[in-house]
Enzyme design. Structure first.
Site, PDB file in Angstrom:
ATOM      1  N   HIS B 228       0.816  -1.208   0.000  1.00  0.00           N
ATOM      2  CA  HIS B 228       0.000   0.000   0.000  1.00  0.00           C
ATOM      3  C   HIS B 228       0.851   1.260   0.000  1.00  0.00           C
ATOM      4  O   HIS B 228       0.667   2.107  -0.857  1.00  0.00           O
ATOM      5  CB  HIS B 228      -1.073   0.053   1.088  1.00  0.00           C
ATOM      6  CG  HIS B 228      -1.885   1.281   0.865  1.00  0.00           C
ATOM      7  ND1 HIS B 228      -2.850   1.358  -0.120  1.00  0.00           N
ATOM      8  CD2 HIS B 228      -1.780   2.517   1.369  1.00  0.00           C
ATOM      9  CE1 HIS B 228      -3.304   2.581  -0.178  1.00  0.00           C
ATOM     10  NE2 HIS B 228      -2.686   3.309   0.701  1.00  0.00           N
ATOM     11  N   TYR B 232       1.752   5.406  -2.466  1.00  0.00           N
ATOM     12  CA  TYR B 232       2.061   6.811  -2.164  1.00  0.00           C
ATOM     13  C   TYR B 232       3.462   7.185  -2.607  1.00  0.00           C
ATOM     14  O   TYR B 232       3.753   8.353  -2.853  1.00  0.00           O
ATOM     15  CB  TYR B 232       1.808   7.109  -0.683  1.00  0.00           C
ATOM     16  CG  TYR B 232       0.342   7.011  -0.421  1.00  0.00           C
ATOM     17  CD1 TYR B 232      -0.521   7.969  -0.936  1.00  0.00           C
ATOM     18  CD2 TYR B 232      -0.207   5.914   0.219  1.00  0.00           C
ATOM     19  CE1 TYR B 232      -1.882   7.845  -0.803  1.00  0.00           C
ATOM     20  CE2 TYR B 232      -1.579   5.785   0.365  1.00  0.00           C
ATOM     21  CZ  TYR B 232      -2.403   6.748  -0.155  1.00  0.00           C
ATOM     22  OH  TYR B 232      -3.749   6.620  -0.039  1.00  0.00           O
ATOM     23  N   HIS B 379      -9.423   0.682 -11.834  1.00  0.00           N
ATOM     24  CA  HIS B 379      -9.126   1.675 -10.802  1.00  0.00           C
ATOM     25  C   HIS B 379      -7.673   2.146 -10.882  1.00  0.00           C
ATOM     26  O   HIS B 379      -7.402   3.335 -10.947  1.00  0.00           O
ATOM     27  CB  HIS B 379      -9.415   1.097  -9.410  1.00  0.00           C
ATOM     28  CG  HIS B 379      -8.706   1.793  -8.303  1.00  0.00           C
ATOM     29  ND1 HIS B 379      -9.086   3.032  -7.851  1.00  0.00           N
ATOM     30  CD2 HIS B 379      -7.610   1.458  -7.578  1.00  0.00           C
ATOM     31  CE1 HIS B 379      -8.263   3.415  -6.880  1.00  0.00           C
ATOM     32  NE2 HIS B 379      -7.357   2.474  -6.711  1.00  0.00           N
ATOM     33  N   PHE B 380      -6.727   1.178 -10.893  1.00  0.00           N
ATOM     34  CA  PHE B 380      -5.351   1.686 -10.754  1.00  0.00           C
ATOM     35  C   PHE B 380      -4.755   2.204 -12.063  1.00  0.00           C
ATOM     36  O   PHE B 380      -3.717   2.837 -12.032  1.00  0.00           O
ATOM     37  CB  PHE B 380      -4.433   0.718 -10.006  1.00  0.00           C
ATOM     38  CG  PHE B 380      -4.209  -0.623 -10.640  1.00  0.00           C
ATOM     39  CD1 PHE B 380      -3.597  -0.742 -11.861  1.00  0.00           C
ATOM     40  CD2 PHE B 380      -4.582  -1.778  -9.957  1.00  0.00           C
ATOM     41  CE1 PHE B 380      -3.370  -1.979 -12.419  1.00  0.00           C
ATOM     42  CE2 PHE B 380      -4.362  -3.023 -10.513  1.00  0.00           C
ATOM     43  CZ  PHE B 380      -3.756  -3.130 -11.755  1.00  0.00           C
ATOM     44  N   HIS B 381      -5.419   1.985 -13.195  1.00  0.00           N
ATOM     45  CA  HIS B 381      -4.939   2.711 -14.379  1.00  0.00           C
ATOM     46  C   HIS B 381      -5.359   4.182 -14.330  1.00  0.00           C
ATOM     47  O   HIS B 381      -4.788   5.009 -15.036  1.00  0.00           O
ATOM     48  CB  HIS B 381      -5.424   2.050 -15.673  1.00  0.00           C
ATOM     49  CG  HIS B 381      -4.606   0.848 -16.040  1.00  0.00           C
ATOM     50  ND1 HIS B 381      -4.924  -0.411 -15.651  1.00  0.00           N
ATOM     51  CD2 HIS B 381      -3.442   0.729 -16.725  1.00  0.00           C
ATOM     52  CE1 HIS B 381      -4.014  -1.267 -16.086  1.00  0.00           C
ATOM     53  NE2 HIS B 381      -3.098  -0.601 -16.731  1.00  0.00           N
ATOM     54  N   ARG B 442      -9.804 -10.281 -13.534  1.00  0.00           N
ATOM     55  CA  ARG B 442      -8.542  -9.701 -13.978  1.00  0.00           C
ATOM     56  C   ARG B 442      -7.524 -10.828 -14.085  1.00  0.00           C
ATOM     57  O   ARG B 442      -7.827 -11.983 -13.786  1.00  0.00           O
ATOM     58  CB  ARG B 442      -8.056  -8.650 -12.979  1.00  0.00           C
ATOM     59  CG  ARG B 442      -7.601  -9.236 -11.659  1.00  0.00           C
ATOM     60  CD  ARG B 442      -7.156  -8.182 -10.662  1.00  0.00           C
ATOM     61  NE  ARG B 442      -5.811  -7.693 -10.940  1.00  0.00           N
ATOM     62  CZ  ARG B 442      -5.012  -7.172  -9.991  1.00  0.00           C
ATOM     63  NH1 ARG B 442      -5.437  -7.088  -8.742  1.00  0.00           N
ATOM     64  NH2 ARG B 442      -3.815  -6.732 -10.290  1.00  0.00           N
ATOM     65  N   ARG B 443      -6.328 -10.519 -14.540  1.00  0.00           N
ATOM     66  CA  ARG B 443      -5.207 -11.437 -14.587  1.00  0.00           C
ATOM     67  C   ARG B 443      -5.553 -12.748 -15.264  1.00  0.00           C
ATOM     68  O   ARG B 443      -5.275 -13.818 -14.744  1.00  0.00           O
ATOM     69  CB  ARG B 443      -4.715 -11.726 -13.162  1.00  0.00           C
ATOM     70  CG  ARG B 443      -3.991 -10.564 -12.549  1.00  0.00           C
ATOM     71  CD  ARG B 443      -3.433 -10.915 -11.191  1.00  0.00           C
ATOM     72  NE  ARG B 443      -2.362  -9.981 -10.835  1.00  0.00           N
ATOM     73  CZ  ARG B 443      -1.731  -9.985  -9.681  1.00  0.00           C
ATOM     74  NH1 ARG B 443      -2.041 -10.871  -8.779  1.00  0.00           N
ATOM     75  NH2 ARG B 443      -0.769  -9.120  -9.447  1.00  0.00           N
TER      76      ARG B 443
END
Ligand code: HEM
Ligand SMILES: [Cu+2]
Lengths: 65, 575
Positions: B228, B232, B379-381, B442-443
């Site tokens: 996580h 950041y 989300h993370f793209h 996914r994956r």
């Protein structure tokens, strides 16, 4: 408000998520828009932007730098 | 004394070296992204579906770890040097960490890519999360360990520079950019402890065969202890640019220096004790600890909302300085012609969207709806794949000229590039989110299960596939435009002032911010305490259940010659 060519490009880009999510928005109210409605909406939107641009465009020289 | 490269030629070379590695990884990673997008949607398949995992591991590692972190190392070096207004203490130390991180990243990349060549008995198709008991070739873990130690040395370099500066300026406030670098690195030291312990004590001995077994839940938990906060670590370089560069590009000044410091301190405190929110579905961790992780995660929204406020306020100030008026029409007065500005602004907009889908991920109960579906890459793209990646590309249009003394080859191509990225990502991530809601996993190279239809709430699966394929293609085109533009800039003639590199003072400056904010020892101590509170009991439980070394033998992914034995092992592991 004057619209630069770059501003035009960004405005057009912003229209795309709006057009796509339009169906989601309508589906909240139980209205299922077909995929073509996105295309139609996008076309109308582009037309609107084009008209606005031709009315408000900066003079050519200003967009040179 | 014209620009950065004229003032600090050696430091500029260090930064350029990290950016070269970063952009190279971006190019390869983006190519792999295109291959995946076309393969899993069925539009173009030239690889065996088994090799999909090699490509996917390469994509995740090269983009999420190498591209982002090498860019960070370059940006932070630039930020420390130019905000302290002094060269680095010892340039040999700087080259040492450049060398170590580059060698480590190369090792890991070689181990992964060798998976595409059957004649080499080496592979690391373990995806960028390298969950045991999937076992990569040892070279992968060794490379990873070298890479991490390299980042520690880089941090040491910046801290030493700060110490020298402090000796000469005992009473001054830490310059804002340096403050951001130091708090981010303190968070990084704390966070990487997890992955370092996991790699050095468990995964490396296990992949070499020195120990037989591993405790998958332990290494997984240690991974997310780091996994996580690493988000950041990706995001803070983007924040650094949004806070200190974007307001200037917009024609204004940062709204508030103290608020910026508060945000970075909050990230130092809250980034690490939340990793368990990636393990809501892991058995073996009590629900109560998951609940604590969720609560901490929701607190993390605060610094991001503060950032949204400050950055938009700074942009509005800039627009009004440029003559903008009205409630909304000031937006038209922003410098949209500047690709650095437009790219960062679009990245910020997409980050807001990513923040919303992130809140869904973070909720313990609704997480079950989207866990391990395409929603997650959707989300993370938006977050690392756009808020971070697009900000880094856009920032390069402003940063690279300072490092080379040469102007950017083409601003219109730059502008086109960032807009194409925006459009491509809208298509791809929207489709991924919607596909995930329908349960598409996914994956996987083969999401189209036999005798099974995903039921969409709206539209069709075919439409989702098209969205991913078209979006992915546009994204790839965008990366090509970016790389070509940067490459051609290298052939420009050096000039005196290739870009306006001055950074104006914030509207509300450092003098107004409480001195306690600069007390890095205090914040580090609190951060450590929070981590101990969040992790001691879960880790004790995990070790108590299955022991430090566990009882799972491991599934090497590189013994292609011996597929039968692997299958046997697999059944043993599952049993
Ligand atoms: C050319 C642009 C890109 C394209 C076409 C693309 C495409 C994709 C696709 C289709 C997947 C999902 C594969 C699957 O789950 O089966 C994926 C996964 C992923 N992408 Fe991208 N992507 C791009 C850029 C990026 C960037 C810039 C980043 C980060 C900086 C990134 C990070 C990731 C990560 C971490 C994964 C997950 C890997 C895993 O599940 O192990 N991508 N990408
Ligand atoms: Cu997380």
């Amino acid at each position: 408000m004057k619209m630069s060519r770059a501003g035009l490009l960004v405005a057009v880009a912003f229209g795309i998520p709006v057009a796509i999510e339009l169906r989601v928005l309508f589906s909240f109210f139980g209205v299922e828009l077909p995929l073509v409605s996105v295309v139609v909406f996008e076309a109308l939107f582009l037309l609107l932007v084009a008209v606005l641009y031709s009315l408000n465009a900066e003079p050519k020289s200003a967009s040179k730098h | 004394m014209a620009t950065f490269v004229d003032r600090y030629p050696e430091e500029a070379s260090v930064v350029k070296a990290t950016l070269v590695v970063s952009f190279l990884s971006l190019g390869i990673g983006a190519l792999f992204g295109l291959v995946q997008a076309l393969h899993r949607t069925g539009y173009l398949r030239f690889l065996d579906s088994v090799d999909y995992y090699t490509i996917l591991t390469g994509h995740g590692v090269l983009l999420a770890l190498v591209f982002t972190i090498f860019f960070l190392m370059g940006l932070f070096t630039w930020a420390v040097v130019q905000s302290l207004e002094r060269p680095l203490p010892d340039i040999r130390l700087s080259w040492a960490w450049v060398g170590l991180t580059t060698t480590g990243a190369t090792f890991a990349a070689v181990a992964i890519l060798a998976g595409l060549i059957p004649s080499i008995d080496m592979s690391a198709d373990v995806l960028y999360t390298f969950y045991a008991p999937l076992m990569a070739h040892p070279l992968f873990y060794v490379g990873l360990a070298m890479f991490i130690v390299g980042t520690w040395l880089a941090g040491a370099d910046w801290f030493l520079a700060y110490r020298e500066w402090r000796a000469e300026n005992p009473d001054e406030r830490i310059p804002l950019q340096t403050f951001m670098v130091l708090t981010t690195m303190l968070m990084w030291y704390l966070a990487t402890l997890g992955v370092a312990v996991s790699t050095v004590f468990f995964l490396i001995p296990w992949s070499f065969g020195w120990v037989e077994t591993v405790n998958p839940l332990l290494t997984r938990t240690l991974f997310w202890f780091f996994g996580h906060p690493v988000v950041y670590f990706w995001l803070m370089p983007a924040y650094l640019m949004w806070y200190t560069v974007l307001p200037k590009l917009a024609g204004g000044r940062l709204f508030s220096d103290p608020l910026a410091r508060v945000v970075f301190v909050l990230f130092l405190l809250l980034s690490t004790p939340v990793g368990i929110h990636h393990q809501y579905l892991d058995p073996g961790i009590a629900e109560g600890f998951k609940f604590i992780a969720m609560t901490n995660t929701m607190f993390l929204l605060l610094p991001s909302l503060l950032t949204a406020f400050t950055v938009v306020a700074s942009m509005e100030h800039g627009a009004r300085q440029r003559g903008g008026e009205g409630y909304v029409s000031w937006l038209g007065s922003l410098p949209w012609r500047d690709p650095a500005f437009t790219g960062m602004a679009l990245a910020g907009v997409m980050f807001a969207a990513g923040g919303f889908s992130g809140m869904i991920n973070a909720g313990m109960n609704i997480n079950y709806l989207i866990h391990n579906t395409l929603w997650v890459p959707g989300h993370f793209h938006l977050t690392v794949g756009t808020a971070v990646a697009l900000t880094m590309m856009a920032g390069s249009y402003w940063l690279v000229p300072q490092l080379t003394g040469k102007r950017l080859y083409s601003r219109p191509i730059g502008l086109l590039q960032v807009v194409v990225w925006f459009v491509g990502m809208v298509l791809m991530s929207n489709a991924m989110h919607r596909g995930g809601l329908a349960g598409i996993p996914r994956r996987t190279a083969e999401p189209q299960y036999q005798n099974f239809d995903f039921s969409m709430a709206l539209g069709t699966v075919g439409e989702i596939r098209a969205g991913i394929a078209i979006g992915g293609t546009l994204l790839f085109v965008s990366v090509v435009l970016f790389l070509v533009n940067i490459l051609l800039s290298a052939f420009e003639e050096p000039i005196e002032n290739p870009v306006d590199d001055s950074l104006p003072e914030p509207l509300s400056g450092a003098s107004g911010s409480p001195v306690v904010l600069d007390n890095l020892r205090l914040w580090t101590a609190i951060a450590v305490v929070l981590v101990i509170l969040a992790y001691t009991l879960p880790l004790a439980g995990i070790v108590g259940d299955a022991g430090l070394l566990g009882d799972v033998p491991g599934v090497p992914v590189w013994v292609s010659a011996n597929a039968e034995a692997t299958l046997d092992l697999l059944t043993e592991v599952i049993a």
